[in-house]
Design a protein around this motif. Sequence first.
Motif, PDB file in Angstrom:
ATOM      1  N   ASN A 291      40.691  54.788  61.146  1.00  0.00           N
ATOM      2  CA  ASN A 291      41.114  53.838  62.403  1.00  0.00           C
ATOM      3  C   ASN A 291      40.383  52.407  62.038  1.00  0.00           C
ATOM      4  OD1 ASN A 291      42.830  54.984  64.229  1.00  0.00           O
ATOM      5  ND2 ASN A 291      41.403  56.741  64.835  1.00  0.00           N
ATOM      6  N   THR A 292      39.068  52.518  61.563  1.00  0.00           N
ATOM      7  CA  THR A 292      38.337  51.246  61.602  1.00  0.00           C
ATOM      8  C   THR A 292      39.258  50.541  60.366  1.00  0.00           C
ATOM      9  OG1 THR A 292      36.152  52.371  61.897  1.00  0.00           O
ATOM     10  CG2 THR A 292      36.286  50.213  60.556  1.00  0.00           C
ATOM     11  N   VAL A 293      39.552  51.171  59.227  1.00  0.00           N
ATOM     12  CA  VAL A 293      40.236  50.447  58.242  1.00  0.00           C
ATOM     13  C   VAL A 293      41.740  49.867  58.691  1.00  0.00           C
ATOM     14  CG1 VAL A 293      41.194  50.343  55.711  1.00  0.00           C
ATOM     15  CG2 VAL A 293      39.063  51.506  56.380  1.00  0.00           C
ATOM     16  N   SER A 294      42.281  50.609  59.596  1.00  0.00           N
ATOM     17  CA  SER A 294      43.438  50.498  59.836  1.00  0.00           C
ATOM     18  C   SER A 294      43.660  49.284  60.836  1.00  0.00           C
ATOM     19  CB  SER A 294      44.222  51.663  60.641  1.00  0.00           C
ATOM     20  OG  SER A 294      45.512  51.449  61.333  1.00  0.00           O
ATOM     21  N   GLY A 295      42.496  49.227  61.782  1.00  0.00           N
ATOM     22  CA  GLY A 295      42.271  47.975  62.742  1.00  0.00           C
ATOM     23  C   GLY A 295      42.073  46.910  61.700  1.00  0.00           C
ATOM     24  N   LEU A 296      41.444  46.759  60.608  1.00  0.00           N
ATOM     25  CA  LEU A 296      41.022  45.831  59.987  1.00  0.00           C
ATOM     26  C   LEU A 296      42.096  45.019  59.340  1.00  0.00           C
ATOM     27  CD1 LEU A 296      37.608  46.915  58.299  1.00  0.00           C
ATOM     28  CD2 LEU A 296      37.849  45.065  59.828  1.00  0.00           C
ATOM     29  N   ILE A 297      43.259  45.585  59.233  1.00  0.00           N
ATOM     30  CA  ILE A 297      44.268  45.298  58.215  1.00  0.00           C
ATOM     31  C   ILE A 297      45.698  45.234  59.214  1.00  0.00           C
ATOM     32  CG2 ILE A 297      43.346  45.704  56.142  1.00  0.00           C
ATOM     33  CD1 ILE A 297      45.266  48.024  56.023  1.00  0.00           C
ATOM     34  N   GLY A 298      45.553  45.564  60.599  1.00  0.00           N
ATOM     35  CA  GLY A 298      46.695  45.454  61.361  1.00  0.00           C
ATOM     36  C   GLY A 298      47.377  46.679  61.675  1.00  0.00           C
ATOM     37  N   GLY A 299      46.744  47.866  61.480  1.00  0.00           N
ATOM     38  CA  GLY A 299      47.516  48.903  61.815  1.00  0.00           C
ATOM     39  C   GLY A 299      47.144  49.421  63.222  1.00  0.00           C
ATOM     40  N   ILE A 300      48.251  50.305  63.826  1.00  0.00           N
ATOM     41  CA  ILE A 300      47.875  50.872  65.143  1.00  0.00           C
ATOM     42  C   ILE A 300      47.102  52.341  64.734  1.00  0.00           C
ATOM     43  CG2 ILE A 300      49.714  50.161  66.267  1.00  0.00           C
ATOM     44  CD1 ILE A 300      51.222  52.733  65.505  1.00  0.00           C
ATOM     45  N   PRO A 301      46.427  52.756  65.851  1.00  0.00           N
ATOM     46  CA  PRO A 301      45.529  54.162  65.920  1.00  0.00           C
ATOM     47  C   PRO A 301      46.063  55.252  65.059  1.00  0.00           C
ATOM     48  CG  PRO A 301      45.422  53.139  67.954  1.00  0.00           C
ATOM     49  CD  PRO A 301      46.607  52.434  67.231  1.00  0.00           C
ATOM     50  N   ILE A 302      45.254  56.120  64.547  1.00  0.00           N
ATOM     51  CA  ILE A 302      45.773  57.165  63.955  1.00  0.00           C
ATOM     52  C   ILE A 302      45.050  58.343  64.128  1.00  0.00           C
ATOM     53  CG2 ILE A 302      45.363  58.360  61.392  1.00  0.00           C
ATOM     54  CD1 ILE A 302      45.048  55.350  60.495  1.00  0.00           C
ATOM     55  N   THR A 303      45.716  59.413  64.316  1.00  0.00           N
ATOM     56  CA  THR A 303      45.331  61.029  64.579  1.00  0.00           C
ATOM     57  C   THR A 303      46.145  61.749  63.647  1.00  0.00           C
ATOM     58  OG1 THR A 303      47.087  61.623  66.135  1.00  0.00           O
ATOM     59  CG2 THR A 303      45.518  60.250  67.044  1.00  0.00           C
ATOM     60  N   GLN A 304      45.355  63.030  63.477  1.00  0.00           N
ATOM     61  CA  GLN A 304      45.923  64.175  62.668  1.00  0.00           C
ATOM     62  C   GLN A 304      47.179  64.449  63.791  1.00  0.00           C
ATOM     63  OE1 GLN A 304      45.611  68.633  61.408  1.00  0.00           O
ATOM     64  NE2 GLN A 304      43.915  67.152  60.506  1.00  0.00           N
TER      65      GLN A 304
END
Length: 519
Positions: A291-304
Amino acid sequence: MNLFKHWKKDLPASLVVFFVALPLCLGVALASGAPPFAGLIAGLIGGVLVGYLSGSSIGVSGPAAGLVVIVFNAIAELGSYELFLTSVILAGIIQILLGVFRAGVIGYYFPSAVIKGMLSAIGIMIFVQQIPLAIGFSGEVNTDRIDLSGLHDHITPGAILVTVISLLILLTWDGILAKKNKIFKLVPAPLIAVIVGIIIYATLGSSGFFALHESQLVNVPVPKDVSSFMGQFTLPDFSALTNETVYITAFTIAIVASLETLLSVEASDKLDPYKRQTPTNRELIAQGVGNTVSGLIGGIPITQVVVRSSANVMSGAMTKLSSILHGLLILLSVIVIPTLLNLIPQAVLASVLLVIGYKLAKPNSFVQMYKLGKTQFVPFILTVVGIVATDLLKGIMIGLTIGLITVLLKSYYNSHHLLLKEYQGKKNLFHINFAEEVTFINKGRIIKELDALKKGAYLELDFRKTKVLDYDILEYLDEFSIKAKNNNINIKMIAEKETLDNPESFRKYFGHQVFQMEH
């Protein structure tokens, strides 16, 4: 562990997960009010980075429908997507801390009946939610609620044709053809269904009775060059670090995403034919990094995600290589073949999910849970109804609450055993065997039975198996000894070391014993 040891099984499984994940990544992003490319970023990060860091062999991560409402409201409240990305980064950091401080143990306290209910409910929702796409509905499909009203006005013959042919391929490929010839095992059925779907669209075109319109096809962003591709990545606005709402949003995302992940881990581990256990604290750290990396490059939150994970298991995946490859396929597809992907009818992907949904919610699973008795079936069925009628987390809380009540009721009735017997000329003799642990939960039943004793009764209280006795029970028994004396009820206390004929010494004796045992 050799990551490529089972590549012959992991590669076909990764293709299936890719075709399941691609439309979900786009759909969740659109429903969340985020750019479509943000969903693909989350799918890439969830597959490659989280897949590599995770300790799960078959779990697959990506954007989840369970966070749609939270993300949509947060973007609207914060006023910009860039501000929201800062919350995603902070949420990831919070998840990393949860993993470091070993909060993953929470996942072990969800009853099996609730987890199975969640799987069945998700299966029902997946199945029903694909019906609009399967018949050609080109509008927005609600990812949280089931609503099939008015769909008869949107039936498209071309979409139904693709759905029927795709289902025939999916159902006969593994079930019949693969058993007759090994060559059919080399290529996954969903891939064949996708190829056939593209051929049908290319043959029938966008006009005529069996026409398929562009709105009924997959819609992946098509970059014109490297610059336009890189321009799809969005950077966070760190000026939001002074905004209190950003932190509230981050905390909300972290808690909800962590709970969804832990529940998915429990569900995925149950689906795993080898029953491997995922280290939950490591999973929280992996999700946090993702989630940290996703937020840094413009992605929405992640879960399994259970949908992707179940598709992974049912496609024969053996290791995390399948998850990593599916993430790489998402990246490769949007770079190399976005135009080709946009020729895939949504009805094909709906057919794949219809089969997965049915497998998760087989009628036989309901029958099996019913045969296990009320203590298993009631939490199971109420979890199913709760999730379908509301949403994932509310349904889980309903099931968990019912499960907790069931445990309390079992504890209420299992505190002791009352036996009526007669010996040595004594009639109306009652003997009570107390359990190892007697707590305030059991107080009501104990009071009910002791208050029902008639005058002149003989009572034996047997505490030889008891290791823990709550103060509430001690206090009541002390009070009951006075009532017993007034009603001419004779009490004998039986303990491990001695028999106490004097009720007055009971509280002092057991108070000392319990204190020693508990401390």
